[in-house]
Design an enzyme around this catalytic site. Structure first.
Site, short mmCIF file in Angstrom:
data_model
loop_
_atom_site.label_atom_id
_atom_site.label_comp_id
_atom_site.label_asym_id
_atom_site.label_seq_id
_atom_site.Cartn_x
_atom_site.Cartn_y
_atom_site.Cartn_z
N LYS A 123 39.01 53.49 0.94
CA LYS A 123 39.03 53.39 -0.74
C LYS A 123 39.18 52.04 -1.04
O LYS A 123 38.62 51.77 -2.56
CB LYS A 123 39.50 54.34 -0.96
CG LYS A 123 38.76 56.31 -1.30
CD LYS A 123 38.13 56.43 -1.39
CE LYS A 123 37.35 57.35 -2.18
NZ LYS A 123 35.81 57.59 -1.78
N ILE A 151 33.37 67.47 -4.55
CA ILE A 151 33.22 66.87 -5.29
C ILE A 151 31.47 66.64 -5.93
O ILE A 151 31.29 66.96 -7.48
CB ILE A 151 33.75 65.78 -5.52
CG1 ILE A 151 35.72 65.83 -5.89
CG2 ILE A 151 33.17 65.02 -6.89
CD1 ILE A 151 36.61 64.67 -6.31
N TYR A 168 41.47 56.00 5.62
CA TYR A 168 41.08 56.77 3.72
C TYR A 168 40.99 55.38 3.09
O TYR A 168 40.29 54.91 2.48
CB TYR A 168 41.46 57.90 3.57
CG TYR A 168 41.45 58.77 2.26
CD1 TYR A 168 39.84 58.70 2.19
CD2 TYR A 168 41.63 58.83 1.35
CE1 TYR A 168 39.42 58.69 0.95
CE2 TYR A 168 41.27 58.57 -0.41
CZ TYR A 168 40.28 59.64 0.32
OH TYR A 168 39.91 59.11 -0.97
N SER A 195 38.91 56.96 -5.40
CA SER A 195 40.48 57.55 -5.88
C SER A 195 41.42 56.83 -6.34
O SER A 195 41.11 55.41 -6.59
CB SER A 195 40.86 58.25 -4.84
OG SER A 195 41.96 58.32 -4.14
N1 LIG Z 1 39.67 65.92 -3.37
C1 LIG Z 1 40.72 65.52 -3.21
O1 LIG Z 1 41.59 65.30 -4.18
C2 LIG Z 1 40.06 63.55 -3.20
C3 LIG Z 1 40.18 62.84 -4.77
C4 LIG Z 1 40.84 61.79 -4.61
C5 LIG Z 1 39.09 61.07 -4.73
N2 LIG Z 1 38.40 62.22 -3.86
C6 LIG Z 1 37.07 61.64 -3.24
O2 LIG Z 1 35.92 62.29 -3.39
C7 LIG Z 1 34.92 62.47 -3.16
C8 LIG Z 1 34.32 63.36 -2.29
O3 LIG Z 1 35.71 64.40 -2.05
P1 LIG Z 1 36.19 65.55 -2.17
O4 LIG Z 1 37.49 66.49 -1.30
O5 LIG Z 1 34.94 66.99 -2.94
O6 LIG Z 1 35.11 65.72 0.12
P2 LIG Z 1 35.14 67.03 0.76
O7 LIG Z 1 34.66 66.94 1.96
O8 LIG Z 1 35.04 68.14 0.42
O9 LIG Z 1 33.22 66.13 1.18
C9 LIG Z 1 32.72 65.55 1.06
C10 LIG Z 1 31.38 65.78 1.29
O10 LIG Z 1 30.41 64.19 1.82
C11 LIG Z 1 29.00 64.92 2.97
N3 LIG Z 1 29.84 64.19 4.60
C12 LIG Z 1 30.97 63.49 5.03
N4 LIG Z 1 30.77 62.71 6.15
C13 LIG Z 1 28.88 62.52 6.06
C14 LIG Z 1 28.13 61.89 6.54
N5 LIG Z 1 28.84 60.85 7.92
N6 LIG Z 1 27.33 61.74 6.22
C15 LIG Z 1 27.20 62.16 4.84
N7 LIG Z 1 27.62 63.64 4.30
C16 LIG Z 1 28.92 63.52 4.39
C17 LIG Z 1 29.80 66.09 3.71
O11 LIG Z 1 29.18 66.83 4.39
C18 LIG Z 1 30.60 66.76 1.90
O12 LIG Z 1 28.90 66.83 1.66
C19 LIG Z 1 35.31 61.18 -1.23
O13 LIG Z 1 34.40 59.65 -2.19
C20 LIG Z 1 36.89 61.15 -2.21
O14 LIG Z 1 37.02 59.75 -1.80
C21 LIG Z 1 38.48 63.48 -3.86
O1 LIG Z 2 43.79 61.43 -3.59
C1 LIG Z 2 42.72 61.63 -2.42
O2 LIG Z 2 41.98 59.98 -2.81
C2 LIG Z 2 42.11 62.37 -1.23
O3 LIG Z 2 40.97 62.76 -1.28
C3 LIG Z 2 43.65 63.36 -1.02
O4 LIG Z 2 42.61 63.58 -0.25
C4 LIG Z 2 44.43 62.75 -0.92
O5 LIG Z 2 44.91 63.16 0.37
C5 LIG Z 2 45.58 63.35 -1.70
O6 LIG Z 2 44.78 64.15 -2.43
C6 LIG Z 2 46.15 62.29 -2.52
O7 LIG Z 2 46.59 62.48 -3.35
#
Ligand SMILES: NC(=O)c1ccc[n+]([C@@H]2O[C@H](COP(=O)([O-])OP(=O)(O)OC[C@H]3O[C@@H](n4cnc5c(N)ncnc54)[C@H](O)[C@@H]3O)[C@@H](O)[C@H]2O)c1
Ligand SMILES: O=C(O)[C@H](O)[C@@H](O)[C@H](O)[C@H](O)CO
Length: 328
Positions: free
Chosen positions: A149, A8, A145, A132
């Protein structure tokens, strides 16, 4: 933008870059960051790559100072970086809980503090927390996690009240995301027997990125919810949390894993990046392109809710007028 090397954060950096200006890319993996910088450049922005572990408060503060020294006042700070462990709580060690919390919760706190330090005296600026549905609802296999959050949500409410109290022009908002097709499911430390997956419906990172950019421009709203699944989860949890406990106990293990076994060579980014010098660039998208939606009607509707309400009002009035004239 923290967490800008993948997922993201990467998609949002590109979306913001299209407006021009400098986008500072903060994350750990050099290979991923350099690829993100190329994407930002191609989209029309000026990248500023800063390798930083967000769990290090001094490093985050130094990164913020470097951004101001090299690119000028920070207008917007977006917290995205996170890590997790996919496992039942009893299979997660205390130091792993600590690490997830330091990256995924305290990383947001340190980023927010570095931003506020500069924005409050100027009385302007925007902080966006990428959240999230799991900021409100804990799910199985994600205890470390979900705790982080929820903590961000509480922290952000406190800071918002403080800013309102001092009548500050600085705004803080949170964007609650649905399941998104990002690399997290291929690089987060997993102890699950099968390949980890986001709980469907799955959206593409660009849907999330458009939501973040909208929040950057409309930070007066305390939260933005992306996806009908997000609105449904938060809404239902407020009314019938016990029903969700039992529903998630029954479905939450299977819905977070595909039918395939976990790849034996899967990296884990808990302690060190998977996209560092020895790793590869993972990009914005994960492995679920075939199953991911490129649009969210709910996200569109929430952005245009005023126009929709006015439109619905106008239609209602027209129907009422037509009904009245038919009765005459
Ligand atoms: N993908 C999903 O389903 C989802 C759903 C809801 C919320 N989110 C939220 O969106 C955000 C991004 O999620 P994503 O799925 O894109 O994650 P991702 O794992 O694809 O990317 C995470 C990013 O954080 C960086 N990172 C990890 N550890 C780090 C550290 N110690 N220091 C600096 N950078 C670090 C990684 O290098 C990467 O750039 C998160 O806050 C997550 O909670 C994701
Ligand atoms: O939703 C999120 O906040 C998380 O980043 C995902 O890791 C979950 O596993 C999944 O998407 C649950 O809906």
């Amino acid at each position: 933008m923290t967490g800008a090397s993948g997922g993201i954060g990467r998609a949002t950096a590109v979306e913001l870059a299209a407006r021009g200006g400098t986008v500072a890319l903060l994350a750990r993996g050099r290979v991923g960051l350099e690829a993100a910088a190329r994407d930002v450049e191609a989209a029309g922005g000026t990248p500023l790559v800063i390798e930083v572990d967000v769990s290090d408060a001094d490093a985050v503060e130094a990164a913020a100072q470097r951004v101001e020294d090299e690119a000028g006042p920070i207008e917007t700070w977006v917290n995205v970086a996170f890590t997790s462990v996919f496992a039942p709580a009893h299979d997660i060690a205390p130091d792993e809980f600590r690490r997830v919390t330091e990256v995924s919760y305290l990383g947001y706190v340190y980023g927010t503090l570095a931003a506020l330090k500069r924005m409050r005296p100027r009385n302007r600026g925007v902080v966006v927390q990428v959240g999230s549905a799991l900021a409100y609802r804990g799910i199985p296999l994600q205890s470390a996690y979900c705790g982080s959050k929820h903590a961000i949500q509480g922290f952000t409410e406190s800071v918002r009240c403080e800013l309102l109290h001092e009548k500050s022009g600085v705004r803080i908002t949170m964007v609650q995301m649905p399941a998104v097709n990002t690399p997290q499911f291929s690089w987060v430390l997993s102890r699950l027997p099968r390949q980890a997956q986001p709980v469907p419906p799955i959206y593409q990172p660009e849907v999330a990125a458009r939501g973040v950019v909208w929040a950057v421009d409309h930070p007066q709203r305390r939260e933005w919810w992306i996806g009908a699944s997000t609105a449904g989860t938060i809404g239902l949890n407020a009314v019938v949390p016990g029903v969700l406990d039992r529903y998630l106990a029954r479905t939450g293990f299977d819905s977070q894993q595909t039918a395939d076994p976990r790849p034996p060579d899967q990296p884990a980014n808990l302690w060190s990046p998977a996209d560092g010098p020895d790793g590869r660039d993972f990009g914005a998208h994960g492995i679920f392109d075939a199953r991911a939606h490129s649009h969210s009607l709910q996200a569109w509707a929430t952005r245009h809710r005023r126009a929709l309400l006015v439109g619905a009002g106008a239609v209602g009035a027209a129907v009422a007028a037509a009904g009245a004239s038919a009765r005459r």
